[in-house]
Design a protein around this motif. Structure first.
Motif, PDB file in Angstrom:
ATOM      1  N   LEU A 110      26.352  16.484 -38.032  1.00 62.40           N
ATOM      2  CA  LEU A 110      26.383  18.083 -38.459  1.00 62.40           C
ATOM      3  C   LEU A 110      25.810  17.885 -40.021  1.00 62.40           C
ATOM      4  O   LEU A 110      26.393  17.510 -40.936  1.00 62.40           O
ATOM      5  CB  LEU A 110      27.422  18.603 -38.304  1.00 62.40           C
ATOM      6  N   LYS A 111      24.445  18.546 -39.970  1.00 62.56           N
ATOM      7  CA  LYS A 111      23.767  18.412 -41.204  1.00 62.56           C
ATOM      8  C   LYS A 111      23.822  19.880 -42.054  1.00 62.56           C
ATOM      9  O   LYS A 111      23.950  19.897 -43.334  1.00 62.56           O
ATOM     10  CB  LYS A 111      22.234  17.974 -41.044  1.00 62.56           C
ATOM     11  N   ASP A 112      23.530  20.899 -41.235  1.00 62.17           N
ATOM     12  CA  ASP A 112      23.324  22.154 -41.927  1.00 62.17           C
ATOM     13  C   ASP A 112      23.572  23.286 -41.006  1.00 62.17           C
ATOM     14  O   ASP A 112      22.551  23.942 -40.649  1.00 62.17           O
ATOM     15  CB  ASP A 112      22.147  22.426 -42.645  1.00 62.17           C
ATOM     16  N   VAL A 113      24.641  23.465 -40.298  1.00 60.86           N
ATOM     17  CA  VAL A 113      24.900  24.595 -39.325  1.00 60.86           C
ATOM     18  C   VAL A 113      25.445  25.810 -39.755  1.00 60.86           C
ATOM     19  O   VAL A 113      26.273  25.865 -40.636  1.00 60.86           O
ATOM     20  CB  VAL A 113      26.170  23.899 -38.361  1.00 60.86           C
ATOM     21  N   ASN A 114      24.573  26.621 -39.422  1.00 61.08           N
ATOM     22  CA  ASN A 114      24.824  27.979 -39.871  1.00 61.08           C
ATOM     23  C   ASN A 114      24.658  29.038 -38.459  1.00 61.08           C
ATOM     24  O   ASN A 114      23.699  29.306 -38.059  1.00 61.08           O
ATOM     25  CB  ASN A 114      23.895  28.661 -40.925  1.00 61.08           C
ATOM     26  N   VAL A 115      25.818  29.691 -38.435  1.00 58.99           N
ATOM     27  CA  VAL A 115      25.752  30.283 -37.309  1.00 58.99           C
ATOM     28  C   VAL A 115      27.222  31.425 -37.101  1.00 58.99           C
ATOM     29  O   VAL A 115      28.050  30.937 -37.841  1.00 58.99           O
ATOM     30  CB  VAL A 115      25.968  29.564 -35.890  1.00 58.99           C
ATOM     31  N   THR A 116      26.911  32.588 -36.391  1.00 61.78           N
ATOM     32  CA  THR A 116      28.119  33.483 -36.310  1.00 61.78           C
ATOM     33  C   THR A 116      28.503  33.430 -34.894  1.00 61.78           C
ATOM     34  O   THR A 116      27.720  33.645 -33.847  1.00 61.78           O
ATOM     35  CB  THR A 116      27.986  35.046 -36.996  1.00 61.78           C
ATOM     36  N   ILE A 117      29.920  33.178 -34.481  1.00 60.99           N
ATOM     37  CA  ILE A 117      30.302  33.468 -33.136  1.00 60.99           C
ATOM     38  C   ILE A 117      31.314  34.574 -33.215  1.00 60.99           C
ATOM     39  O   ILE A 117      32.032  34.950 -33.893  1.00 60.99           O
ATOM     40  CB  ILE A 117      31.399  31.995 -33.128  1.00 60.99           C
ATOM     41  N   ASN A 118      30.703  35.673 -32.318  1.00 62.60           N
ATOM     42  CA  ASN A 118      31.434  36.983 -32.190  1.00 62.60           C
ATOM     43  C   ASN A 118      32.643  36.884 -31.194  1.00 62.60           C
ATOM     44  O   ASN A 118      32.780  36.049 -30.232  1.00 62.60           O
ATOM     45  CB  ASN A 118      30.318  37.788 -31.467  1.00 62.60           C
ATOM     46  N   GLU A 119      33.044  37.738 -31.522  1.00 64.50           N
ATOM     47  CA  GLU A 119      34.794  37.942 -30.593  1.00 64.50           C
ATOM     48  C   GLU A 119      34.324  38.396 -29.282  1.00 64.50           C
ATOM     49  O   GLU A 119      33.224  39.049 -28.874  1.00 64.50           O
ATOM     50  CB  GLU A 119      35.560  39.203 -31.263  1.00 64.50           C
TER      51      GLU A 119
END
Length: 363
Positions: free
Chosen positions: A17-26
């Motif tokens: 994992l190098k640069d992980v950017n994410v949003t996990i919604n409910e």
């Protein structure tokens, strides 16, 4: 609900994992797919803090759970994890396995934990197995116990790391059906899986992982039917299309047969079509082309089209123009005709492969 900000995980010889950017919604149900070694399981283990990231942040409901001062056991109260291996306690009965964590961690009274465990086992289809021991169960049943054990903690997030990979193919569906039922309950879920049909059916989002992160994020329809990026397209095609190349006398027919089996299992190909695919390969490639062409080079491709319940097969091969209809092996040709529709031969004088067979197998 969960936000990953510049998440990084390094090991001594690799950085999955190098640069992980994410949003996990409910309420998101996310299938995580990709080649082996691209950090899928590492991503789940970092989110649950079973692996501590070497960089970046994980915000769970606004709180940075990677902060050294944060008590990670608090996050794990709200995040359940189902592993490839079942990790059941063999000295405890099925119901005791499900009761244990709520009693130990949540301090739930024994009678309440028991009643809840019985209900959860009923939910995953294991009524009547409560007082058996794990070694009396099949692999699929053990995995369903593991899922019930996770649900007993009433987690807000459920992380499943290849929950069917350790199972015999005949047991895969029973676990998948339980997971699909969970997905409809409103729980936030992330599922690492190599079963592409399952990944498409269960999720509202799909992460394709490659090159150290989430290479493409989209709906199941986008990722599986119209991927936007090249590596995703290659991966999806590799799962949808079987390719077997034969280019020398030492070709391993046993491994080729196993490859057909793996493809059919992965794509849930009906048993009759699977049987006919084997016959086409054996009769055409092994019994005819390998015998009648000097130094044969063959490319066998097959694609199962679920919506039409058929398999399209294309066989390319070298040498002088050779139509199997003209073969001296009348029995093999008769078998080919009996299991295929629209068997066609065409030829060209250009390129490596000068002959082509197209045929269709339908159920």
């Amino acid at each position: 609900m969960i936000e990953l900000i510049h998440l990084e995980k390094k090991y001594e010889n690799a950085t999955p994992l190098k640069d992980v950017n994410v949003t996990i919604n409910e309420g998101d149900v996310i299938s995580v797919i990709g080649p082996s070694g691209t950090g899928k399981s590492t991503l789940l283990r970092c989110i649950n803090m079973l692996e501590r990231p070497t960089g970046g942040q994980i915000l769970f409901k606004g709180t940075d759970i990677t902060d050294p001062k944060y008590d990670v056991t608090e996050a794990r109260r709200h995040m359940g994890m189902v592993f490839q291996s079942f990790n059941l306690f063999n000295h405890l009965t099925v119901v005791e396995n499900v009761m244990q964590a709520p009693m130990d961690i949540l301090r739930v009274p024994k009678s309440e934990a028991h009643d809840n465990a019985v209900e959860l086992l009923k939910r995953v289809g294991l009524s009547g197995r409560e007082y058996q021991y794990p070694d009396m169960l099949s692999g699929g049943q053990k995995q369903r116990v593991a899922i019930a054990r996770t649900l007993a903690m009433n987690p807000e997030v459920i992380l499943l790391d290849e929950p069917t990979s350790a199972l015999d193919p005949t047991m895969v569906w029973e676990v998948q059906s339980v997971v699909m039922d969970l997905a409809e309950s409103g729980k936030t879920m992330m599922i690492v899986t190599h079963e592409m049909n399952f990944a498409k059916a269960v999720a509202n989002r799909v992460f394709y992982m490659d090159q150290g992160g989430i290479y493409e994020d989209g709906t199941p329809e986008q990722i599986f039917d119209n991927p936007q990026r090249e590596l995703t397209r290659q991966f999806i095609r590799g799962h949808k299309v079987l390719e077997i190349s034969m280019d020398d006398a030492e070709f391993n027919y046993i491994e080729a047969s196993a490859e057909i089996d793996r493809y059919c299992t992965r794509n849930e190909v009906p048993s009759r079509i699977k049987y006919c695919m084997h016959l086409v390969f054996e009769e055409l490639v092994e019994q005819m082309l390998a015998v009648e062409i000097k130094e044969p080079r063959v490319l066998f491709t097959a694609e199962y089209i679920a919506d039409e319940n058929k398999a399209d097969i294309v066989v390319l091969y070298n040498g002088e123009h050779f139509d199997p209809a003209d073969s001296s092996n009348e029995l093999s040709y008769k078998v080919l005709r009996s299991v295929t529709g629209d068997l066609r031969h065409s030829a060209t004088t250009e390129g490596e492969y000068t002959n082509r067979i197209d045929c269709i197998i339908s159920d």
